[in-house]
Structure formats: structure tokens, C-alpha cells
Design a protein around this motif. Structure first.
Motif, PDB file in Angstrom:
ATOM      1  N   LEU A 146      -3.604   5.620   8.610  1.00 21.10           N
ATOM      2  CA  LEU A 146      -3.596   5.608   7.295  1.00 21.10           C
ATOM      3  C   LEU A 146      -2.408   4.398   6.522  1.00 21.10           C
ATOM      4  O   LEU A 146      -2.956   4.003   5.617  1.00 21.10           O
ATOM      5  CB  LEU A 146      -3.475   6.936   6.664  1.00 21.10           C
ATOM      6  N   THR A 147      -1.408   4.513   7.076  1.00 21.27           N
ATOM      7  CA  THR A 147      -0.469   3.629   6.734  1.00 21.27           C
ATOM      8  C   THR A 147      -0.802   2.240   6.748  1.00 21.27           C
ATOM      9  O   THR A 147      -0.778   1.279   5.849  1.00 21.27           O
ATOM     10  CB  THR A 147       0.911   3.891   7.119  1.00 21.27           C
ATOM     11  N   GLY A 148      -1.372   1.809   7.892  1.00 18.58           N
ATOM     12  CA  GLY A 148      -1.732   0.552   8.303  1.00 18.58           C
ATOM     13  C   GLY A 148      -2.930   0.148   7.377  1.00 18.58           C
ATOM     14  O   GLY A 148      -3.133  -0.961   6.773  1.00 18.58           O
ATOM     15  N   SER A 149      -3.807   1.108   6.975  1.00 23.16           N
ATOM     16  CA  SER A 149      -5.074   0.934   6.174  1.00 23.16           C
ATOM     17  C   SER A 149      -4.601   0.713   4.947  1.00 23.16           C
ATOM     18  O   SER A 149      -5.156  -0.327   4.191  1.00 23.16           O
ATOM     19  CB  SER A 149      -6.355   1.765   6.471  1.00 23.16           C
ATOM     20  N   TRP A 150      -3.677   1.248   4.304  1.00 19.82           N
ATOM     21  CA  TRP A 150      -3.119   1.281   3.047  1.00 19.82           C
ATOM     22  C   TRP A 150      -2.455  -0.131   2.704  1.00 19.82           C
ATOM     23  O   TRP A 150      -2.468  -0.671   1.658  1.00 19.82           O
ATOM     24  CB  TRP A 150      -2.189   2.332   2.647  1.00 19.82           C
ATOM     25  N   VAL A 151      -1.733  -0.503   3.713  1.00 19.82           N
ATOM     26  CA  VAL A 151      -1.098  -2.020   3.760  1.00 19.82           C
ATOM     27  C   VAL A 151      -2.147  -3.023   3.640  1.00 19.82           C
ATOM     28  O   VAL A 151      -2.112  -3.967   2.569  1.00 19.82           O
ATOM     29  CB  VAL A 151      -0.242  -2.075   4.893  1.00 19.82           C
ATOM     30  N   LEU A 152      -3.157  -2.775   4.289  1.00 23.88           N
ATOM     31  CA  LEU A 152      -4.367  -3.763   4.317  1.00 23.88           C
ATOM     32  C   LEU A 152      -4.938  -4.007   2.889  1.00 23.88           C
ATOM     33  O   LEU A 152      -5.486  -4.934   2.439  1.00 23.88           O
ATOM     34  CB  LEU A 152      -5.460  -3.622   5.380  1.00 23.88           C
ATOM     35  N   VAL A 153      -5.229  -2.533   2.457  1.00 28.25           N
ATOM     36  CA  VAL A 153      -6.180  -2.655   1.226  1.00 28.25           C
ATOM     37  C   VAL A 153      -5.041  -3.025  -0.074  1.00 28.25           C
ATOM     38  O   VAL A 153      -5.516  -3.865  -0.886  1.00 28.25           O
ATOM     39  CB  VAL A 153      -6.486  -0.994   0.895  1.00 28.25           C
ATOM     40  N   SER A 154      -3.958  -2.695  -0.030  1.00 30.53           N
ATOM     41  CA  SER A 154      -3.208  -3.235  -0.969  1.00 30.53           C
ATOM     42  C   SER A 154      -2.599  -4.570  -1.138  1.00 30.53           C
ATOM     43  O   SER A 154      -2.488  -5.393  -1.977  1.00 30.53           O
ATOM     44  CB  SER A 154      -1.557  -2.396  -1.049  1.00 30.53           C
ATOM     45  N   THR A 155      -2.768  -5.188   0.094  1.00 28.91           N
ATOM     46  CA  THR A 155      -2.475  -6.534   0.082  1.00 28.91           C
ATOM     47  C   THR A 155      -3.686  -7.487  -0.374  1.00 28.91           C
ATOM     48  O   THR A 155      -3.395  -8.501  -1.237  1.00 28.91           O
ATOM     49  CB  THR A 155      -2.446  -7.069   1.836  1.00 28.91           C
ATOM     50  N   ARG A 156      -4.885  -6.881  -0.117  1.00 30.87           N
ATOM     51  CA  ARG A 156      -5.886  -7.434  -0.546  1.00 30.87           C
ATOM     52  C   ARG A 156      -6.133  -7.227  -2.192  1.00 30.87           C
ATOM     53  O   ARG A 156      -6.575  -8.232  -2.822  1.00 30.87           O
ATOM     54  CB  ARG A 156      -7.207  -6.748   0.144  1.00 30.87           C
ATOM     55  N   ARG A 157      -5.933  -6.251  -2.669  1.00 26.96           N
ATOM     56  CA  ARG A 157      -5.803  -5.962  -4.077  1.00 26.96           C
ATOM     57  C   ARG A 157      -4.756  -7.017  -4.806  1.00 26.96           C
ATOM     58  O   ARG A 157      -5.034  -7.464  -5.627  1.00 26.96           O
ATOM     59  CB  ARG A 157      -5.351  -4.573  -4.326  1.00 26.96           C
ATOM     60  N   ARG A 158      -3.733  -6.991  -4.134  1.00 30.89           N
ATOM     61  CA  ARG A 158      -2.719  -8.075  -4.664  1.00 30.89           C
ATOM     62  C   ARG A 158      -3.261  -9.528  -4.581  1.00 30.89           C
ATOM     63  O   ARG A 158      -2.929 -10.473  -5.647  1.00 30.89           O
ATOM     64  CB  ARG A 158      -1.169  -8.035  -3.729  1.00 30.89           C
ATOM     65  N   GLN A 159      -3.877  -9.820  -3.609  1.00 34.09           N
ATOM     66  CA  GLN A 159      -4.523 -11.289  -3.733  1.00 34.09           C
ATOM     67  C   GLN A 159      -5.440 -11.437  -4.588  1.00 34.09           C
ATOM     68  O   GLN A 159      -5.608 -12.596  -5.377  1.00 34.09           O
ATOM     69  CB  GLN A 159      -5.352 -11.587  -2.342  1.00 34.09           C
TER      70      GLN A 159
END
Length: 83
Positions: free
Chosen positions: A14-27
Motif C-alpha cells: 500500500l505504501t508503494g502504490s501510494w507513492v506511485l499514485v501521488s507521483t503521477r498526480r503531481r506530474q
């Protein structure tokens, strides 16, 4: 023991997926804020290109960390089958 390991794997994933989702959102937010430089000087274009390159390096680090979290979660989950 396997229940504890599976819970740990879930938290890591869940932590890894949150990092991926938040990075994409920031992009997406950064891309929406960026305006085209139609009549900008050569210096402004060079600064923009350097900024984009820095952002790409940061995004690469966060994507690597996110996928590493997902991989580690998968490995811990597989390890729980042994115990």
C-alpha cells in the motif's frame, strides 16, 4: 506467523502504490500549471528545459521507490507461504 507477514506485505504494498499514485498526480498538476513559452527568450527556454530534466530525475526516483515497495510486498507475501 504467516498472518503477520501478510499484514506487513499489505502495508508495504500500500505504501508503494501510494507513492506511485501521488507521483503521477503531481506530474499531472505540474503539467497543468506549465504554460507554453511561445515568445520566450533562449535563456527562459533553457531554464525550462533544465527544470523539466530535474523533475524527470525526481519522478524516476519516486517511481523506483514505488515499484520497489510493490516488489518487496510481493516478496514478503511469497515468504509468508514458507512460514
Amino acid at each position: 506467523m504467516s498472518l503477520v507477514l501478510n499484514c506487513l506485505a499489505l502495508i508495504i504494498s500500500l505504501t508503494g502504490s501510494w507513492v506511485l499514485v501521488s507521483t503521477r498526480r503531481r506530474q499531472r498538476v505540474v503539467a497543468a500549471m506549465r504554460r507554453p513559452l511561445n515568445d520566450a527568450s533562449q535563456r527562459a527556454r533553457r531554464e525550462r528545459q533544465e527544470e523539466v530534466q530535474r523533475e524527470a530525475r525526481v519522478d524516476f526516483v519516486f517511481y523506483a521507490a514505488g515499484f520497489a515497495g510493490l516488489g518487496l510486498g510481493l516478496a514478503v507475501s511469497w515468504l509468508s507461504r514458507v512460514f
